[in-house]
Scaffold this active site. Sequence first.
Site, mmCIF file in Angstrom:
data_model
loop_
_atom_site.group_PDB
_atom_site.id
_atom_site.type_symbol
_atom_site.label_atom_id
_atom_site.label_comp_id
_atom_site.label_asym_id
_atom_site.label_seq_id
_atom_site.Cartn_x
_atom_site.Cartn_y
_atom_site.Cartn_z
ATOM 1 N N TYR A 144 -59.484 -45.019 -42.521
ATOM 2 C CA TYR A 144 -60.080 -43.882 -41.812
ATOM 3 C C TYR A 144 -59.492 -42.578 -42.357
ATOM 4 C CZ TYR A 144 -60.586 -40.445 -38.031
ATOM 5 O OH TYR A 144 -60.831 -39.282 -37.319
ATOM 6 N N LYS A 148 -61.125 -39.554 -44.508
ATOM 7 C CA LYS A 148 -61.234 -38.214 -43.896
ATOM 8 C C LYS A 148 -60.666 -37.162 -44.868
ATOM 9 C CE LYS A 148 -62.483 -37.208 -40.126
ATOM 10 N NZ LYS A 148 -63.884 -36.883 -39.665
HETATM 11 N N1 LIG Z 1 -61.430 -38.841 -31.226
HETATM 12 C C1 LIG Z 1 -60.367 -38.257 -31.774
HETATM 13 O O1 LIG Z 1 -59.249 -38.292 -31.246
HETATM 14 C C2 LIG Z 1 -60.524 -37.506 -33.054
HETATM 15 C C3 LIG Z 1 -61.734 -37.474 -33.747
HETATM 16 N N2 LIG Z 1 -61.856 -36.746 -34.900
HETATM 17 C C4 LIG Z 1 -63.140 -36.667 -35.593
HETATM 18 O O2 LIG Z 1 -64.108 -36.158 -34.679
HETATM 19 C C5 LIG Z 1 -65.414 -36.658 -34.989
HETATM 20 C C6 LIG Z 1 -66.056 -37.184 -33.731
HETATM 21 O O3 LIG Z 1 -65.264 -38.227 -33.201
HETATM 22 P P1 LIG Z 1 -65.650 -38.954 -31.845
HETATM 23 O O4 LIG Z 1 -66.605 -38.134 -31.093
HETATM 24 O O5 LIG Z 1 -64.368 -39.372 -31.234
HETATM 25 O O6 LIG Z 1 -66.374 -40.259 -32.409
HETATM 26 P P2 LIG Z 1 -67.644 -41.063 -31.853
HETATM 27 O O7 LIG Z 1 -67.580 -42.426 -32.475
HETATM 28 O O8 LIG Z 1 -67.733 -40.975 -30.381
HETATM 29 O O9 LIG Z 1 -68.876 -40.245 -32.478
HETATM 30 C C7 LIG Z 1 -69.315 -40.374 -33.786
HETATM 31 C C8 LIG Z 1 -70.829 -40.567 -33.793
HETATM 32 O O10 LIG Z 1 -71.276 -40.697 -35.154
HETATM 33 C C9 LIG Z 1 -72.167 -41.812 -35.221
HETATM 34 N N3 LIG Z 1 -72.231 -42.358 -36.581
HETATM 35 C C10 LIG Z 1 -71.365 -43.207 -37.180
HETATM 36 N N4 LIG Z 1 -71.806 -43.520 -38.401
HETATM 37 C C11 LIG Z 1 -72.971 -42.855 -38.591
HETATM 38 C C12 LIG Z 1 -73.908 -42.800 -39.657
HETATM 39 N N5 LIG Z 1 -73.743 -43.505 -40.775
HETATM 40 N N6 LIG Z 1 -75.011 -42.025 -39.521
HETATM 41 C C13 LIG Z 1 -75.215 -41.323 -38.378
HETATM 42 N N7 LIG Z 1 -74.369 -41.343 -37.328
HETATM 43 C C14 LIG Z 1 -73.260 -42.112 -37.430
HETATM 44 C C15 LIG Z 1 -71.555 -42.785 -34.232
HETATM 45 O O11 LIG Z 1 -72.424 -43.847 -33.915
HETATM 46 P P3 LIG Z 1 -71.749 -45.290 -33.533
HETATM 47 O O12 LIG Z 1 -70.953 -45.044 -32.300
HETATM 48 O O13 LIG Z 1 -72.926 -46.181 -33.361
HETATM 49 O O14 LIG Z 1 -70.879 -45.639 -34.712
HETATM 50 C C16 LIG Z 1 -71.263 -41.851 -33.068
HETATM 51 O O15 LIG Z 1 -72.415 -41.636 -32.285
HETATM 52 C C17 LIG Z 1 -65.193 -37.683 -36.102
HETATM 53 O O16 LIG Z 1 -65.493 -37.092 -37.344
HETATM 54 C C18 LIG Z 1 -63.712 -38.013 -36.042
HETATM 55 O O17 LIG Z 1 -63.217 -38.373 -37.322
HETATM 56 C C19 LIG Z 1 -60.802 -36.030 -35.398
HETATM 57 C C20 LIG Z 1 -59.601 -36.033 -34.755
HETATM 58 C C21 LIG Z 1 -59.355 -36.773 -33.560
HETATM 59 C C1 LIG Z 2 -49.935 -47.772 -28.848
HETATM 60 C C2 LIG Z 2 -50.767 -47.328 -27.696
HETATM 61 C C3 LIG Z 2 -50.033 -47.038 -26.485
HETATM 62 C C4 LIG Z 2 -52.101 -47.215 -27.819
HETATM 63 C C5 LIG Z 2 -53.046 -46.654 -26.806
HETATM 64 C C6 LIG Z 2 -53.552 -45.259 -27.093
HETATM 65 C C7 LIG Z 2 -54.230 -45.129 -28.466
HETATM 66 C C8 LIG Z 2 -55.538 -45.875 -28.438
HETATM 67 C C9 LIG Z 2 -54.408 -43.633 -28.827
HETATM 68 C C10 LIG Z 2 -53.071 -42.889 -28.852
HETATM 69 C C11 LIG Z 2 -53.173 -41.814 -29.940
HETATM 70 C C12 LIG Z 2 -54.637 -41.807 -30.293
HETATM 71 C C13 LIG Z 2 -55.119 -41.150 -31.546
HETATM 72 C C14 LIG Z 2 -56.299 -41.585 -32.148
HETATM 73 C C15 LIG Z 2 -57.055 -42.760 -31.604
HETATM 74 C C16 LIG Z 2 -56.557 -43.284 -30.247
HETATM 75 C C17 LIG Z 2 -55.042 -43.293 -30.177
HETATM 76 C C18 LIG Z 2 -54.464 -44.164 -31.285
HETATM 77 C C19 LIG Z 2 -56.779 -41.010 -33.467
HETATM 78 C C20 LIG Z 2 -56.377 -42.005 -34.546
HETATM 79 C C21 LIG Z 2 -58.302 -40.831 -33.497
HETATM 80 C C22 LIG Z 2 -58.790 -40.268 -34.803
HETATM 81 C C23 LIG Z 2 -57.952 -39.203 -35.421
HETATM 82 O O1 LIG Z 2 -58.436 -38.471 -36.262
HETATM 83 C C24 LIG Z 2 -56.535 -39.086 -35.074
HETATM 84 C C25 LIG Z 2 -56.192 -39.596 -33.690
HETATM 85 C C26 LIG Z 2 -54.700 -39.563 -33.439
HETATM 86 C C27 LIG Z 2 -54.339 -39.991 -32.051
#
Ligand SMILES: NC(=O)C1=CN([C@@H]2O[C@H](COP(=O)(O)OP(=O)(O)OC[C@H]3O[C@@H](n4cnc5c(N)ncnc54)[C@H](OP(=O)(O)O)[C@@H]3O)[C@@H](O)[C@H]2O)C=CC1
Ligand SMILES: CC(C)=CCC[C@@H](C)[C@H]1CC[C@H]2C3=C(CC[C@]12C)[C@@]1(C)CCC(=O)C[C@@H]1CC3
Length: 345
Positions: A144, A148
């Site tokens: 991942y 990214k």
């Molecule tokens: N959540 C976090 O803590 C963090 C997230 N990010 C970034 O933020 C962004 C959003 O994350 P988040 O909202 O949590 O993720 P989600 O999985 O909730 O949202 C991503 C969406 O993109 C869709 N998707 C995946 N592949 C494709 C594709 N090939 N074509 C079209 N749509 C697609 C997914 O569909 P499906 O669910 O069916 O795969 C989903 O609806 C991402 O770029 C992630 O890398 C960055 C830092 C932290």
């Molecule tokens: C070990 C443990 C207690 C797990 C439970 C919580 C985790 C699922 C989250 C804690 C920090 C989170 C995190 C992300 C996903 C969910 C956690 C691992 C990311 C990897 C999501 C995508 C990113 O770009 C970075 C995030 C960092 C923190």
Amino acid sequence: MATRVRPSNKRCAVIGGSGFLGRHLVEKLLDRGYSVSVFDIRQSYELPGVAFHLGDLCDKQALLPAMKDVSLVFHCASPAPASDDRGLFERVNIQGTRIVIQACIEAGVQKLVLTSSASVVFEGTDIKNGREDLPYAKKPIDYYTETKIEQEKLVLEACDKEKGLLTVAIRPHGIFGPRDPQLVPILVDAARRGKMKFIIGDGTNLVDFTFVENVVHGHILAAERLRPDSPICGKPYHITNDEPVKFWDFMSDVLVGLGYAAPRYHLPYALVYGLALLLWLLALILRPLVSFKPTFTPMRVALAGTHHYYNCERAKQDLGYKPVVGLKDGIARTVQSYPHLRQGA
Ligand SMILES: NC(=O)C1=CN([C@@H]2O[C@H](COP(=O)(O)OP(=O)(O)OC[C@H]3O[C@@H](n4cnc5c(N)ncnc54)[C@H](OP(=O)(O)O)[C@@H]3O)[C@@H](O)[C@H]2O)C=CC1
Ligand SMILES: CC(C)=CCC[C@@H](C)[C@H]1CC[C@H]2C3=C(CC[C@]12C)[C@@]1(C)CCC(=O)C[C@@H]1CC3
């Protein structure tokens, strides 16, 4: 001769708009008077004023109709970080992002805002108050993160005032809030299976958790400030709550808020990391025979046992960013939004 309609600067497209962050972004954009097209592989809701276009972002012909007469595109689609599928990450995050850029140029889109991640500089060791000029991780902790990094480079390098496409990348960290499909559900699942009794390490490591509305706010500020003469063109920006918190205090607040016990017993970080690595290898070797997904992956253990918090001064200076929801309030609103995940529900 066909006349090209000049895209209104209040028309935008959100790629990944059915996801957790994407949907919050769409809702805020509508509030602010934008008309929005969503492009996603699935449709998860309906909202007046939102046109859905379903498809895979790797398919340019599917993407183009969503960008018609649009001046601004947000790209926040990605496969879930928990997936272990290297091919999928490379296809969607790298090749797919190249296609998104080509489609933007072809459709005459003027601004592209990418949701990157602060983790692009994280290698599994402490980051304290990290700034945007830290080098990209040489040894990213998973596929991942690896993809990214490439995705962010592609988008920032595509910023070209001559060609008329301006780009910027937002790097959020640890997004949480209502409807989040990973952090709270994974945590509660682990608690229900009795796996949240332990604190990995001494429990003092500080981490950024960012309420989703602050992440949305950062995206919209970046989009609205992105102009040919602005300093933000082609740059990445950390967006956090600007309130680093002890990882285990945050986990405890969420767990206790939902009626579960807080983790209490300490385990040495190196031991847990070693075990997680062994389990991950075992799962890889046994994959053709049995499929199991360990809760404590090496990536999660690294995130749970190290410092990783980031400085967002650049966003304050250049975007006028300031978090709009504090951490305590964000946790309370998140806990309230998950009645079905409460202990005993
Ligand atoms: N959540 C976090 O803590 C963090 C997230 N990010 C970034 O933020 C962004 C959003 O994350 P988040 O909202 O949590 O993720 P989600 O999985 O909730 O949202 C991503 C969406 O993109 C869709 N998707 C995946 N592949 C494709 C594709 N090939 N074509 C079209 N749509 C697609 C997914 O569909 P499906 O669910 O069916 O795969 C989903 O609806 C991402 O770029 C992630 O890398 C960055 C830092 C932290
Ligand atoms: C070990 C443990 C207690 C797990 C439970 C919580 C985790 C699922 C989250 C804690 C920090 C989170 C995190 C992300 C996903 C969910 C956690 C691992 C990311 C990897 C999501 C995508 C990113 O770009 C970075 C995030 C960092 C923190």
